[in-house]
Write an enzyme that holds these catalytic residues in place. Structure first.
Site, PDB file in Angstrom:
ATOM      1  CB  THR A 122      26.994   9.191 -26.322  1.00  0.00           C
ATOM      2  OG1 THR A 122      27.452  10.876 -27.342  1.00  0.00           O
ATOM      3  CG2 THR A 122      27.321   9.147 -25.680  1.00  0.00           C
ATOM      4  CG  PHE A 152      31.727  17.469 -24.764  1.00  0.00           C
ATOM      5  CD1 PHE A 152      30.255  16.683 -23.710  1.00  0.00           C
ATOM      6  CD2 PHE A 152      32.378  17.385 -25.077  1.00  0.00           C
ATOM      7  CE1 PHE A 152      31.484  16.236 -23.721  1.00  0.00           C
ATOM      8  CE2 PHE A 152      33.510  16.225 -24.360  1.00  0.00           C
ATOM      9  CZ  PHE A 152      32.508  16.107 -23.288  1.00  0.00           C
ATOM     10  NE  ARG A 154      26.039  24.382 -26.487  1.00  0.00           N
ATOM     11  CZ  ARG A 154      25.439  25.737 -26.092  1.00  0.00           C
ATOM     12  NH1 ARG A 154      24.083  26.191 -24.538  1.00  0.00           N
ATOM     13  NH2 ARG A 154      26.305  26.721 -26.947  1.00  0.00           N
ATOM     14  CB  CYS A 263      21.938  13.806 -26.550  1.00  0.00           C
ATOM     15  SG  CYS A 263      22.580  13.602 -27.431  1.00  0.00           S
TER      16      CYS A 263
HETATM   17  N1  LIG Z   1      22.988  14.583 -31.830  1.00  0.00           N
HETATM   18  C1  LIG Z   1      23.448  15.484 -30.875  1.00  0.00           C
HETATM   19  O1  LIG Z   1      23.244  16.867 -30.636  1.00  0.00           O
HETATM   20  C2  LIG Z   1      24.444  14.865 -31.009  1.00  0.00           C
HETATM   21  C3  LIG Z   1      25.985  15.782 -29.381  1.00  0.00           C
HETATM   22  C4  LIG Z   1      26.293  14.910 -29.181  1.00  0.00           C
HETATM   23  C5  LIG Z   1      27.099  14.029 -29.263  1.00  0.00           C
HETATM   24  N2  LIG Z   1      25.772  12.766 -29.796  1.00  0.00           N
HETATM   25  C6  LIG Z   1      26.004  11.392 -29.977  1.00  0.00           C
HETATM   26  O2  LIG Z   1      26.564  11.012 -31.715  1.00  0.00           O
HETATM   27  C7  LIG Z   1      26.182  10.012 -32.228  1.00  0.00           C
HETATM   28  C8  LIG Z   1      25.808  10.227 -33.585  1.00  0.00           C
HETATM   29  O3  LIG Z   1      24.535  11.362 -32.962  1.00  0.00           O
HETATM   30  P1  LIG Z   1      23.760  12.044 -34.355  1.00  0.00           P
HETATM   31  O4  LIG Z   1      22.452  11.768 -33.720  1.00  0.00           O
HETATM   32  O5  LIG Z   1      24.599  12.402 -35.306  1.00  0.00           O
HETATM   33  O6  LIG Z   1      22.930  10.258 -34.803  1.00  0.00           O
HETATM   34  P2  LIG Z   1      22.129  10.187 -36.091  1.00  0.00           P
HETATM   35  O7  LIG Z   1      20.838   8.792 -36.572  1.00  0.00           O
HETATM   36  O8  LIG Z   1      21.893  11.645 -36.706  1.00  0.00           O
HETATM   37  O9  LIG Z   1      23.111   9.942 -37.248  1.00  0.00           O
HETATM   38  C9  LIG Z   1      23.866   8.804 -37.618  1.00  0.00           C
HETATM   39  C10 LIG Z   1      23.903   8.524 -39.219  1.00  0.00           C
HETATM   40  O10 LIG Z   1      24.869   7.234 -38.692  1.00  0.00           O
HETATM   41  C11 LIG Z   1      24.779   6.461 -40.023  1.00  0.00           C
HETATM   42  N3  LIG Z   1      25.104   4.867 -40.082  1.00  0.00           N
HETATM   43  C12 LIG Z   1      25.054   4.264 -39.277  1.00  0.00           C
HETATM   44  N4  LIG Z   1      25.681   2.920 -39.574  1.00  0.00           N
HETATM   45  C13 LIG Z   1      26.801   4.151 -40.477  1.00  0.00           C
HETATM   46  C14 LIG Z   1      27.417   2.584 -41.196  1.00  0.00           C
HETATM   47  N5  LIG Z   1      27.801   2.047 -41.504  1.00  0.00           N
HETATM   48  N6  LIG Z   1      28.294   3.608 -42.222  1.00  0.00           N
HETATM   49  C15 LIG Z   1      27.969   4.482 -42.991  1.00  0.00           C
HETATM   50  N7  LIG Z   1      26.381   5.516 -42.188  1.00  0.00           N
HETATM   51  C16 LIG Z   1      26.418   4.786 -41.109  1.00  0.00           C
HETATM   52  C17 LIG Z   1      22.399   6.539 -40.290  1.00  0.00           C
HETATM   53  O11 LIG Z   1      22.354   6.183 -41.525  1.00  0.00           O
HETATM   54  C18 LIG Z   1      22.530   7.865 -39.796  1.00  0.00           C
HETATM   55  O12 LIG Z   1      22.660   8.475 -40.418  1.00  0.00           O
HETATM   56  C19 LIG Z   1      25.443   9.277 -30.871  1.00  0.00           C
HETATM   57  O13 LIG Z   1      25.558   8.811 -30.445  1.00  0.00           O
HETATM   58  C20 LIG Z   1      24.878  10.068 -30.270  1.00  0.00           C
HETATM   59  O14 LIG Z   1      24.922   9.589 -28.840  1.00  0.00           O
HETATM   60  C21 LIG Z   1      25.169  13.154 -30.678  1.00  0.00           C
END
Ligand SMILES: NC(=O)c1ccc[n+]([C@@H]2O[C@H](COP(=O)([O-])OP(=O)(O)OC[C@H]3O[C@@H](n4cnc5c(N)ncnc54)[C@H](O)[C@@H]3O)[C@@H](O)[C@H]2O)c1
Length: 437
Positions: A122, A152, A154, A263
């Site tokens: 996001t 999107f 959850r 989020c």
């Molecule tokens: N968690 C949710 O429910 C959800 C839903 C929709 C959108 N999002 C969006 O998706 C994105 C990710 O969210 P998340 O909850 O999966 O985050 P998260 O923190 O669980 O995962 C991110 C991962 O990326 C890894 N990372 C960071 N830099 C890196 C790189 N250069 N190379 C390889 N790996 C790397 C980190 O070690 C981490 O494991 C965010 O922008 C979030 O807003 C999350």
């Protein structure tokens, strides 16, 4: 098709496993050594229902792999999805894009041929264009397109959300990029899931608008719940009364201690900043952020009041710590300010959560007692508080719960129990937005 996902967190892992299930060959690139070791040993480092099976099956089928070697992961890919975190930047509420931009630079260095660079994280409007600039500056010779494909899903129902989405939003500007993404999502055409093609800015902003709208709906019903309490009305009946109106809809009309999670808090805050930066401030979203913060901070006072004005030396059982059920995610969970304040006020906390206790331990005050199960958390407690609505708490027999406790105060911040049943069991029962009877 062959794709890579940068980031193996909640979104990267679920999307990777689901794309593999759709038939693509997927490499997930993760820099966190602990997560990578777990994944390579066949352990899924997060709790998400059904994910271990999906990962195991697709790894066994040779369609899904994990690693930290970017060059190997990017060989021959059609698309690279950036799915790294975009947390709130310290101090100003903007989204921290350092992980996204670092990933873009690394991808530019490692790519050997044309690919579509897709932002799944996001990100504020304008980020994909910035990614394009960074990549061009890093590798002027590289042939690529950028696209935005916000996610999107959850937590807790992530696989079903990904496999049977209400819609997929794709912001792209070239036919080539659109074609790659259309082919990747082809299995969804079969179930007639709408694929909404937009411009890149629109796709980026659609994600924030969706989350802000849902956060606003939750905040609205929370405020109405407060009014119901004072006016002798029942927020559940009211929510049904308004939710059956198709223009309003029944979802996200459940009152509680304020929204948390990875989020809504960060995305509403980021939208406030994005809107201000563009000279189109959103007073509505600003109010949602402020009202929700105040609500979370004020919940402990509600519990203290239910306990007669002081919790010093009292034992409080806490049921549920994660920000919602069916996840182990503790980010911005309402339990954090609630437990911290109760402990500060001198309460002895006995907590239980089915999946989130390991994640909670570093975030909660020292001295919190972590319990085996709900009845153990209730044992000898003067008061019991439901913070997360795990199904197993709904099934607890009121009489057994009451018998385990020393006191009779039950504060149900998720309205999972029937007030009359709890009062019959002898509880002094406090729930959100329902008349005190
Ligand atoms: N968690 C949710 O429910 C959800 C839903 C929709 C959108 N999002 C969006 O998706 C994105 C990710 O969210 P998340 O909850 O999966 O985050 P998260 O923190 O669980 O995962 C991110 C991962 O990326 C890894 N990372 C960071 N830099 C890196 C790189 N250069 N190379 C390889 N790996 C790397 C980190 O070690 C981490 O494991 C965010 O922008 C979030 O807003 C999350």
């Amino acid at each position: 098709m062959r794709i890579a996902l940068i980031g193996g967190g909640y979104v990267g892992l679920v999307s990777g496993a689901c794309f593999a299930e759709f038939g693509s060959e997927v490499s997930v690139v993760e820099t966190d050594g602990n997560k990578l070791v777990a994944l390579r040993e066949g352990r899924v480092p997060i709790y998400e229902p059904g994910l271990d099976r999906l990962v195991t099956e697709n790894v066994a089928a040779g369609r899904l792999s994990f690693g930290d070697d970017l060059a190997a992961a990017l060989t021959g890919v059609d698309a690279v999805f950036i799915a790294v975190g975009t947390p709130t930047r310290r101090g100003d509420g903007h989204a921290d894009l350092s992980y996204v931009y670092a990933a873009a630079e690394q991808v530019a260095r490692a790519l050997t041929g044309y690919a579509v660079i897709v932002t799944k994280s996001t990100v504020p409007v304008g980020t994909s264009r910035r990614i394009s600039e960074i990549m061009r500056a890093t590798r002027p010779d590289l042939d690529f397109d950028v696209a935005s494909n916000p996610e999107f899903l959850r937590e807790g129902s992530a696989i079903a959300d990904f496999m049977r989405p209400d819609r997929v939003v794709i912001g792209a500007e070239t036919d080539r990029a659109r074609e790659v993404l259309r082919r990747l999502y082809r299995p969804l055409y079969l179930i007639e899931a709408p694929i909404v093609f937009t411009g890149i800015e629109t796709a980026e902003l659609t994600k924030y608008a969706a989350n802000a709208f849902l956060a606003m709906k939750v905040t609205f019903i929370n405020e109405i719940a407060d009014l119901c309490e004072r006016a002798g009305a029942d927020v559940h009946d009211l929510a049904r009364g308004i939710g059956l109106d198709g223009r309003i809809g029944r979802k996200f009309l459940h009152p509680g201690p304020g929204f948390g999670g990875s989020c809504f808090p960060k995305d509403t805050m980021a939208l406030v900043r994005i809107a201000q930066d563009h000279g189109a401030p959103s007073r509505l979203v600003e109010a949602v952020v402020a009202v929700n913060d105040a609500r979370k901070a004020g919940m402990a006072a509600r519990i203290v009041a239910a306990c007669g004005g002081s919790v010093r030396g009292r034992t409080i059982g806490v049921l549920g710590l994660t920000f919602k059920p069916e996840t182990d995610d503790m980010r911005e969970a309402p339990s954090l300010p609630i437990v911290a304040r109760l402990a500060e006020d001198g309460a002895i906390i006995r907590a239980f959560d089915p999946e989130g206790m390991e994640q909670a331990k570093p975030l909660l005050p020292e001295g919190v007692i972590y319990c085996r199960d709900a009845l153990d958390a209730a044992a000898g407690a003067d008061a019991l508080v439901v913070i997360t609505e795990w199904n197993e708490f709904r099934a607890l027999a009121p009489a057994r719960l009451r018998a385990a406790m020393r006191g009779r105060v039950l504060v149900d911040l998720r309205n999972i129990y029937e007030p009359s049943a709890m009062r019959e069991a002898g509880f002094q029962y406090d729930s959100v937005g329902r008349p005190v009877g």
